[in-house]
Design a protein around this motif. Structure first.
Motif, PDB file in Angstrom:
ATOM      1  N   LEU A 272       0.894  -1.107   0.131  1.00  0.00           N
ATOM      2  CA  LEU A 272       0.077   0.018   0.100  1.00  0.00           C
ATOM      3  C   LEU A 272       0.784   1.167   0.061  1.00  0.00           C
ATOM      4  N   GLY A 273       2.166   1.335   0.794  1.00  0.00           N
ATOM      5  CA  GLY A 273       2.823   2.468   0.728  1.00  0.00           C
ATOM      6  C   GLY A 273       3.566   2.507  -0.447  1.00  0.00           C
ATOM      7  N   VAL A 274       3.736   1.666  -1.393  1.00  0.00           N
ATOM      8  CA  VAL A 274       4.424   1.992  -2.672  1.00  0.00           C
ATOM      9  C   VAL A 274       3.268   2.383  -3.558  1.00  0.00           C
ATOM     10  N   GLY A 275       2.031   1.845  -3.361  1.00  0.00           N
ATOM     11  CA  GLY A 275       1.030   2.499  -4.129  1.00  0.00           C
ATOM     12  C   GLY A 275       0.627   4.098  -4.029  1.00  0.00           C
ATOM     13  N   PHE A 276       0.756   4.106  -2.574  1.00  0.00           N
ATOM     14  CA  PHE A 276       0.372   5.665  -2.266  1.00  0.00           C
ATOM     15  C   PHE A 276       1.458   6.490  -2.790  1.00  0.00           C
ATOM     16  N   GLY A 277       2.853   5.911  -2.519  1.00  0.00           N
ATOM     17  CA  GLY A 277       3.765   6.873  -3.148  1.00  0.00           C
ATOM     18  C   GLY A 277       3.847   6.974  -4.840  1.00  0.00           C
ATOM     19  N   SER A 278       3.264   6.000  -5.403  1.00  0.00           N
ATOM     20  CA  SER A 278       3.311   6.159  -6.957  1.00  0.00           C
ATOM     21  C   SER A 278       1.978   7.046  -7.469  1.00  0.00           C
ATOM     22  N   VAL A 279       1.116   7.119  -6.465  1.00  0.00           N
ATOM     23  CA  VAL A 279      -0.212   7.795  -6.970  1.00  0.00           C
ATOM     24  C   VAL A 279      -0.148   9.213  -6.548  1.00  0.00           C
ATOM     25  N   LEU A 280       0.037   9.380  -5.066  1.00  0.00           N
ATOM     26  CA  LEU A 280      -0.135  10.568  -4.414  1.00  0.00           C
ATOM     27  C   LEU A 280       1.207  11.587  -4.890  1.00  0.00           C
ATOM     28  N   ARG A 281       0.806  12.989  -4.896  1.00  0.00           N
ATOM     29  CA  ARG A 281       1.530  13.774  -5.213  1.00  0.00           C
ATOM     30  C   ARG A 281       2.492  14.705  -3.962  1.00  0.00           C
ATOM     31  N   ARG A 282       1.931  14.583  -3.045  1.00  0.00           N
ATOM     32  CA  ARG A 282       2.558  15.360  -1.851  1.00  0.00           C
ATOM     33  C   ARG A 282       2.802  14.139  -0.663  1.00  0.00           C
ATOM     34  N   GLU A 283       3.931  14.449   0.096  1.00  0.00           N
ATOM     35  CA  GLU A 283       4.350  13.619   0.914  1.00  0.00           C
ATOM     36  C   GLU A 283       3.368  13.143   2.108  1.00  0.00           C
ATOM     37  N   VAL A 284       2.796  14.557   2.481  1.00  0.00           N
ATOM     38  CA  VAL A 284       2.053  14.655   3.703  1.00  0.00           C
ATOM     39  C   VAL A 284       0.619  13.847   3.230  1.00  0.00           C
ATOM     40  N   GLU A 285       0.333  13.854   2.081  1.00  0.00           N
ATOM     41  CA  GLU A 285      -0.695  12.942   1.825  1.00  0.00           C
ATOM     42  C   GLU A 285      -0.425  11.537   1.967  1.00  0.00           C
ATOM     43  N   GLY A 286       0.385  11.007   1.453  1.00  0.00           N
ATOM     44  CA  GLY A 286       0.702   9.862   1.593  1.00  0.00           C
ATOM     45  C   GLY A 286       0.979   9.379   3.205  1.00  0.00           C
ATOM     46  N   MET A 287       1.568   9.942   3.991  1.00  0.00           N
ATOM     47  CA  MET A 287       1.662   9.877   5.356  1.00  0.00           C
ATOM     48  C   MET A 287       0.271   9.737   6.138  1.00  0.00           C
ATOM     49  N   PHE A 288      -0.425  10.498   5.763  1.00  0.00           N
ATOM     50  CA  PHE A 288      -1.817  10.758   6.024  1.00  0.00           C
ATOM     51  C   PHE A 288      -2.626   9.431   5.813  1.00  0.00           C
ATOM     52  N   ALA A 289      -2.646   9.129   4.744  1.00  0.00           N
ATOM     53  CA  ALA A 289      -3.335   7.971   4.249  1.00  0.00           C
ATOM     54  C   ALA A 289      -2.991   6.870   4.970  1.00  0.00           C
TER      55      ALA A 289
END
Length: 288
Positions: free
Chosen positions: A158-175
């Motif tokens: 899921l972290g790889v998916g969030f890192g590939s799709v989301l454009r800001r770091e704070v969005e991925g950490m929150f997700a």
């Protein structure tokens, strides 16, 4: 064969080096895992909690602090693996794209990320299992380690998916944080009165939670629920693969396009350059 092995080894080295530079993640592994699990064991009351274990059909009454420690270990490993894989993917997107556009095989890059994820999940799961066994001993520790390992794989993908799709770091950490907190809090009967609801079967760590609870308080093996967790990992890995391919795709045209100047092209509208007239011979310039 040697070509593929060398490319895979080199890509794995890149992935592990990226994780090795993440000093904050190393601190989390060393300090956060024992701190969170120990506080969950010491702060929560040891009053027995009634729990319906869907994996075996048993109705158990485990101690509240031991059950919360298992939930805390799952929460710790999902957060750490998800954070590490997201951080490495997010910061290495440009590098991966340059490698892919330069002709580096995407398959080797993906396999390298999966290998790094497997190593990280195995190390953190073994560490969390050892910390848990310091306070009390689950009946089959290997089942607990396997459950933690499968949960780490799922959230790492899921972290790889969030890192590939989301454009800001704070969005991925929150997700990652919110997904892990909601997922595990709803399955803990200490904090949720609906932990026995059939809806829990659709949560990402349902299989790992059932397997780890069975490891702590039951003598029955639950390979089916471990398979469920690995199925969640496969689904998350597929989403991560699609996102990775999307981020590393080339935006250049497939081939050079050089259309001739048609009637509507800009070149046809430009006037042709005038050529200077050649000098004419005169009587003064003729030689005798």
């Amino acid at each position: 064969m040697r070509f593929h092995l060398s490319r895979f080894t080199l890509a794995t080295g890149f992935a592990l080096a990226e994780h090795g530079r993440n000093r904050f993640a190393m601190v989390l592994v060393i300090l956060f895992v024992p701190l969170w699990t120990t506080l969950a064991y010491l702060a929560m009351p040891d009053t027995p909690a009634v729990l319906q274990l869907h994996a075996t059909g048993e109705r158990l009454t485990p101690r509240g602090n031991e059950l919360t420690e298992i939930s805390g270990a799952l929460n710790a490993i999902t957060l750490i693996t998800g954070f590490m894989m997201f951080s490495a993917t997010f910061s290495g997107n440009r590098f991966d794209r340059r490698l892919a556009m330069a002709g580096y095989p995407r398959v080797h890059l993906v396999l390298a990320k999966v290998t790094a994820l497997g190593l990280i999940s195995a190390v953190v799961a073994a560490y969390a299992t050892a910390v848990t066994c310091l306070a009390w001993s689950p009946r089959p520790p290997l089942l607990l380690a396997a459950a933690l390992f499968s949960a780490g794989l799922t959230y790492g993908a899921l972290g790889v998916g969030f890192g590939s799709v989301l454009r800001r770091e704070v969005e991925g950490m929150f997700a990652i944080v919110m997904t892990s907190v909601i997922d595990l809090a709803l399955q803990n009967p200490i904090s949720s009165s609906g932990a026995d609801s059939p809806v829990m079967r659709f949560l990402p760590s349902y299989g790992a939670m059932q397997a780890s609870t069975a490891a702590g308080f039951s003598t029955s093996a639950v390979p089916h629920h471990l398979a469920i967790e690995f199925a969640w990992f496969a689904a998350a890995a597929l989403v991560a693969l699609l996102g990775f391919c999307r981020r590393t795709r080339s935006t250049l045209p497939d081939g050079p396009q050089s259309p001739g100047p048609g009637p509507d092209s800009p070149a046809a509208a430009l006037p042709a350059p005038r050529r200077a007239a050649a000098p004419t011979a005169t009587a003064d310039t003729e030689t005798p």
